[in-house]
Motif scaffolding. Structure first.
Motif, PDB file in Angstrom:
ATOM      1  N   LEU A   1     -23.497  -0.740   4.757  1.00 16.46           N
ATOM      2  CA  LEU A   1     -24.413   0.373   4.978  1.00 16.46           C
ATOM      3  C   LEU A   1     -25.188   0.225   6.277  1.00 16.46           C
ATOM      4  N   ARG A   2     -25.229  -0.991   6.840  1.00 15.46           N
ATOM      5  CA  ARG A   2     -25.841  -1.198   8.160  1.00 15.46           C
ATOM      6  C   ARG A   2     -24.846  -0.976   9.283  1.00 15.46           C
ATOM      7  N   GLY A   3     -23.561  -0.748   8.897  1.00 14.11           N
ATOM      8  CA  GLY A   3     -22.535  -0.554   9.914  1.00 14.11           C
ATOM      9  C   GLY A   3     -22.127  -1.824  10.611  1.00 14.11           C
ATOM     10  N   ASP A   4     -22.177  -2.963   9.893  1.00 16.28           N
ATOM     11  CA  ASP A   4     -21.791  -4.251  10.464  1.00 16.28           C
ATOM     12  C   ASP A   4     -20.361  -4.176  10.994  1.00 16.28           C
ATOM     13  N   PRO A   5     -20.150  -4.443  12.288  1.00 19.76           N
ATOM     14  CA  PRO A   5     -18.799  -4.337  12.866  1.00 19.76           C
ATOM     15  C   PRO A   5     -17.788  -5.307  12.264  1.00 19.76           C
ATOM     16  N   GLN A   6     -18.258  -6.353  11.561  1.00 21.64           N
ATOM     17  CA  GLN A   6     -17.337  -7.305  10.950  1.00 21.64           C
ATOM     18  C   GLN A   6     -16.804  -6.808   9.598  1.00 21.64           C
ATOM     19  N   ILE A   7     -17.336  -5.700   9.118  1.00 23.88           N
ATOM     20  CA  ILE A   7     -16.839  -5.083   7.885  1.00 23.88           C
ATOM     21  C   ILE A   7     -15.823  -4.017   8.263  1.00 23.88           C
ATOM     22  N   SER A   8     -14.688  -4.006   7.595  1.00 21.93           N
ATOM     23  CA  SER A   8     -13.621  -3.067   7.943  1.00 21.93           C
ATOM     24  C   SER A   8     -14.057  -1.632   7.701  1.00 21.93           C
ATOM     25  N   ALA A   9     -13.435  -0.709   8.454  1.00 20.49           N
ATOM     26  CA  ALA A   9     -13.757   0.713   8.311  1.00 20.49           C
ATOM     27  C   ALA A   9     -13.451   1.208   6.905  1.00 20.49           C
ATOM     28  N   ALA A  10     -12.379   0.697   6.316  1.00 22.36           N
ATOM     29  CA  ALA A  10     -12.003   1.116   4.958  1.00 22.36           C
ATOM     30  C   ALA A  10     -13.062   0.700   3.947  1.00 22.36           C
ATOM     31  N   THR A  11     -13.583  -0.522   4.101  1.00 26.58           N
ATOM     32  CA  THR A  11     -14.619  -1.003   3.177  1.00 26.58           C
ATOM     33  C   THR A  11     -15.908  -0.220   3.349  1.00 26.58           C
ATOM     34  N   ILE A  12     -16.272   0.058   4.593  1.00 27.80           N
ATOM     35  CA  ILE A  12     -17.476   0.851   4.854  1.00 27.80           C
ATOM     36  C   ILE A  12     -17.349   2.225   4.216  1.00 27.80           C
ATOM     37  N   GLU A  13     -16.164   2.821   4.347  1.00 27.03           N
ATOM     38  CA  GLU A  13     -15.937   4.143   3.758  1.00 27.03           C
ATOM     39  C   GLU A  13     -16.041   4.094   2.238  1.00 27.03           C
ATOM     40  N   ARG A  14     -15.484   3.033   1.636  1.00 30.72           N
ATOM     41  CA  ARG A  14     -15.520   2.910   0.176  1.00 30.72           C
ATOM     42  C   ARG A  14     -16.950   2.701  -0.328  1.00 30.72           C
ATOM     43  N   VAL A  15     -17.697   1.859   0.373  1.00 26.36           N
ATOM     44  CA  VAL A  15     -19.082   1.592  -0.028  1.00 26.36           C
ATOM     45  C   VAL A  15     -19.949   2.839   0.157  1.00 26.36           C
ATOM     46  N   THR A  16     -19.746   3.540   1.275  1.00 25.89           N
ATOM     47  CA  THR A  16     -20.518   4.757   1.537  1.00 25.89           C
ATOM     48  C   THR A  16     -20.244   5.814   0.473  1.00 25.89           C
ATOM     49  N   ALA A  17     -18.960   5.970   0.102  1.00 27.39           N
ATOM     50  CA  ALA A  17     -18.597   6.957  -0.924  1.00 27.39           C
ATOM     51  C   ALA A  17     -19.227   6.601  -2.269  1.00 27.39           C
ATOM     52  N   ALA A  18     -19.198   5.305  -2.625  1.00 25.74           N
ATOM     53  CA  ALA A  18     -19.798   4.864  -3.889  1.00 25.74           C
ATOM     54  C   ALA A  18     -21.305   5.093  -3.875  1.00 25.74           C
ATOM     55  N   SER A  19     -21.925   4.821  -2.728  1.00 22.74           N
ATOM     56  CA  SER A  19     -23.365   5.016  -2.594  1.00 22.74           C
ATOM     57  C   SER A  19     -23.744   6.477  -2.780  1.00 22.74           C
ATOM     58  N   GLU A  20     -22.938   7.365  -2.201  1.00 18.47           N
ATOM     59  CA  GLU A  20     -23.221   8.797  -2.329  1.00 18.47           C
ATOM     60  C   GLU A  20     -22.986   9.300  -3.748  1.00 18.47           C
ATOM     61  N   ARG A  21     -21.941   8.803  -4.397  1.00 16.94           N
ATOM     62  CA  ARG A  21     -21.677   9.230  -5.782  1.00 16.94           C
ATOM     63  C   ARG A  21     -22.819   8.847  -6.713  1.00 16.94           C
ATOM     64  N   LEU A  22     -23.367   7.661  -6.491  1.00 12.41           N
ATOM     65  CA  LEU A  22     -24.420   7.170  -7.375  1.00 12.41           C
ATOM     66  C   LEU A  22     -25.818   7.641  -6.954  1.00 12.41           C
ATOM     67  N   GLY A  23     -25.919   8.215  -5.753  1.00 12.24           N
ATOM     68  CA  GLY A  23     -27.218   8.631  -5.260  1.00 12.24           C
ATOM     69  C   GLY A  23     -28.103   7.471  -4.867  1.00 12.24           C
ATOM     70  N   TYR A  24     -27.488   6.423  -4.335  1.00 10.50           N
ATOM     71  CA  TYR A  24     -28.221   5.207  -3.973  1.00 10.50           C
ATOM     72  C   TYR A  24     -28.986   5.407  -2.666  1.00 10.50           C
ATOM     73  N   VAL A  25     -30.271   5.047  -2.657  1.00 12.46           N
ATOM     74  CA  VAL A  25     -31.107   5.072  -1.454  1.00 12.46           C
ATOM     75  C   VAL A  25     -31.561   3.644  -1.166  1.00 12.46           C
ATOM     76  N   PRO A  26     -31.136   3.042  -0.041  1.00 13.43           N
ATOM     77  CA  PRO A  26     -31.541   1.660   0.266  1.00 13.43           C
ATOM     78  C   PRO A  26     -33.051   1.525   0.339  1.00 13.43           C
ATOM     79  N   SER A  27     -33.552   0.422  -0.149  1.00  9.99           N
ATOM     80  CA  SER A  27     -34.987   0.142  -0.111  1.00  9.99           C
ATOM     81  C   SER A  27     -35.374  -0.393   1.251  1.00  9.99           C
ATOM     82  N   SER A  28     -36.296   0.312   1.912  1.00  8.23           N
ATOM     83  CA  SER A  28     -36.737  -0.160   3.225  1.00  8.23           C
ATOM     84  C   SER A  28     -37.495  -1.475   3.101  1.00  8.23           C
ATOM     85  N   VAL A  29     -38.203  -1.662   1.976  1.00 10.12           N
ATOM     86  CA  VAL A  29     -38.926  -2.912   1.768  1.00 10.12           C
ATOM     87  C   VAL A  29     -37.950  -4.069   1.637  1.00 10.12           C
TER      88      VAL A  29
END
Length: 333
Positions: free
Chosen positions: A24-52
């Motif tokens: 979710l931070r867009g770490d370049p060492q994480i593959s594009a496919a994994t980022i896409e999968r995590v982003t999709a899961a986050s959106e499905r669940l309505g996850y909002v990262p905690s700034s704290v």
């Protein structure tokens, strides 16, 4: 309903919790496919990262402070550009109005609430840049510099823009020229005055130039400046103002006195949004404020992130060329 956490996203995306955070931070060492999968899961669940939580894990806040003058005519151009650039890089923005005599307003800059600071207003006698430097708080100057402070900066070619205006007025046949200059302890105003007067001196008309009238870079300074110029026995045929706000104040003062038929050529500086209004149609110098704001934001974020990896980047100073914008407020002598 319980709050959705990164653990829930990790289970949904079938990855570790650490991978969720990095993806979710867009770490370049994480593959594009994994980022896409995590982003999709986050959106499905309505996850909002905690700034704290993010602040604790990164030992950072994800917030940038912008010290500015909210009444400045350049505000509509610079603030949105900084906000968008910082947002695109994963940072939020805090606005702090500059009050040189109220140090308490700057407390938030030093209490760990922000990761860095963008300084859009710093006089030569300001202690704020030195205090930030002493505390190792990253900062960048936007169209300002301070003597004795080595720091990243993005500035317009103020002297070059002012030279262009001098050449324009000379080409129009003006020799009886006045200047409404800004404070001499403000680097941008000092550079504009230096560029303008140097260009006139080079053309041999320094003796014919009216005395420089100095004031703030405000609307009211333009009104007061005209009151001084109109009292001269030999009025100037052209007036160069160190900022659009000054030029607009001067134009309004002229209009209120009903002296449009005898109005001098009036030229501003900055190309603020209001300068293009038909009622003013102000010839001015475009400093490309939005682009400078984006560049300053990018420089600061890059420094912050390099420092977080133990890298001390060299100081960078970017000079942005200016452009003369011809409208109808300048007239031949």
């Amino acid at each position: 309903m319980s709050r959705i956490t990164s653990h829930d996203v990790a289970r949904e995306a079938q990855v570790s919790q650490a991978t969720v955070s990095r993806a979710l931070r867009g770490d370049p060492q994480i593959s594009a496919a994994t980022i896409e999968r995590v982003t999709a899961a986050s959106e499905r669940l309505g996850y909002v990262p905690s700034s704290v939580g993010r602040s604790l894990s990164r030992r950072a806040t994800g917030q940038i402070a912008v010290v500015t003058e909210l009444g400045n005519l350049t505000y509509p151009d610079t603030i949105p550009a900084m906000h968008d650039e910082l947002h695109n890089r994963g940072y939020g923005m805090l606005l702090i109005s500059e009050h040189p005599t109220r140090d308490s307003d700057h407390a938030i800059l030093f209490d760990g609430s922000v990761d860095g600071v963008i300084l859009t207003t710093s006089h030569q006698n300001s202690e704020l840049p030195a205090r930030l430097q002493k505390r190792n708080i990253p900062f960048v100057f936007l169209n300002r510099t301070t003597r004795g402070i080595e720091a990243d900066s993005v500035t317009a070619d103020n002297a070059g823009g002012a030279r262009s205006i001098a050449q324009l007025l000379l080409g129009d046949g003006h020799t009886n020229i006045a200047m409404l200059a800004g404070p001499s302890d403000l680097s941008s105003a000092a550079d504009r005055e230096r560029g303008f007067t140097t260009a006139l001196r080079k053309d041999g008309i320094e003796a014919l130039m009216r005395p420089v009238v100095r004031g703030d870079l405000t609307y009211e300074a333009g009104r007061l400046g005209w009151a001084q110029l109109v009292s001269m026995r030999n009025r100037p045929t052209a007036v160069f103002c160190s900022a659009d706000a000054v030029a607009i104040g001067l134009l309004n003062a002229i209009a209120e006195q009903g002296e449009r038929a005898h109005r001098p050529a009036v030229i501003g500086f900055d190309n603020s949004p209001i300068s293009g209004w038909p009622v003013f149609s102000l010839t001015t110098v475009d400093t490309h404020l939005a682009e400078m704001a984006r560049l300053a934001s990018a420089l600061l974020v890059e420094r912050i992130e390099q420092l977080s990896h133990g890298i001390i980047p060299p100081v960078r100073r970017l000079l942005v060329p200016t452009t003369v914008v011809l409208r109808t407020s300048h007239v031949p002598a």
